[in-house]
Design a protein around this motif. Sequence first.
Motif: not given
Length: 352
Positions: A10-11, A40-41, A43-45, A47, A123, A151, A178, A208-209, A212
């Motif tokens: 799923e990624l 940025m927030g 973005l998938g860091k 993950t 984070d 970030r 996605l 990605p967020l 979602d």
Amino acid sequence: MNSELEIPKELVGMESRLEKLKFLMCTGSNDVRTIGIWGMGGLGKTTLARVVYDLMSHEFDGSSFLADVRERCDKEGSVISLQKQLLSDLLMLADNSIRNVYDGVNMIGSRLRHKKVLLLIDDVADVEQLRGLFGKRDWFGLGSMIIITTRDEHLLKLHRVEEVYKLEALNFDEAFRLFCLKAFDTYKPLEEYLELAKCFVKYASGLPLAVDVLVSFLFGRPVDQWRSTQERLKRDPENKILGILQISFDGLKEAEKNIFLDVACFYKWENRDYVSKILDSCGFDPIIGISVLIEKSLLTVRENDRLWMHDLLQEMGQQIVRRQSPDEPGRRSRLWEEADVSHVLSQNTVSE
Ligand SMILES: Nc1ncnc2c1ncn2[C@@H]1O[C@H](COP(=O)(O)OP(=O)(O)OP(=O)(O)O)[C@@H](O)[C@H]1O
Ligand SMILES: [Mg+2]
């Protein structure tokens, strides 16, 4: 890399990002390598960091994934519990003798010098947090790898992190894949949804967020509702991401909106049962309400049954409350900041 483990299906776009990260991992000095993943927030860091960690941890003598550093430090007021976790993960040391950050620094700095470790610090918002967990490269043994997600690029420079991987947003094709996977369970959308799907993908700007949250809102809705949602986004092109997040909020029933705002202002990280009891006494029907918010990707249940929402969503919730009365906190439905509470009490400005 652990060839038995695979990147979860799923990624999307994970393989190319992993390649770039691996390249940076191989460059630089070969004693202790330090790499920052910056972006940025949403973005998938985290993950990406999880995937790297799962694939690589077996190559080290020990490994530790310190998650949510910023939030844990804000909540607990220091890095002590993270220092304890680090020592327990890497040395199996359930040591409670750490009374302050300096104890932790001394212990981490002296006990791990001969160990090849993989340390993931996720984070980070403040260089002090970093200093308490990884002060100097010689704290760890030869061949160790320290990966930091943040970030804030400046913080990485300040701490002399050798390599910085600037995580890119998903490109259009990746974001489209996605979106389709989440909205239609396949890579190809139904014909009547195709153009609209492309349009939404553009709005999500590769975050990605945002994909979602948008898909959770659109999922299962008829095409005319997709169209009216698109119209709304067109009217507010300035703030695409917040616009997307707010669409999900606006689509909620009144009680669900109240639960969302209460969690955003007061109950993030609180236990689900505890919050349910409080909200129940306010007549919000929390059992169903919380499940709806989870289904819509507006709320997540984390370890120990605690409620969590993404920062951007929390910020949106708090903005909604502030906008109820921008200048006078006494006319807002919720007060959660000390300064506002003290203003309202001292000036007696609360109103119905
Ligand atoms: N490559 C990807 N494919 C599919 N979904 C992804 C991908 N990367 C991230 N996501 C999803 O996007 C959301 C945000 O990702 P994540 O929490 O990793 O962001 P982040 O950059 O760590 O954000 P923050 O700065 O707030 O910590 C998660 O729900 C995650 O599952
Ligand atoms: Mg993260």
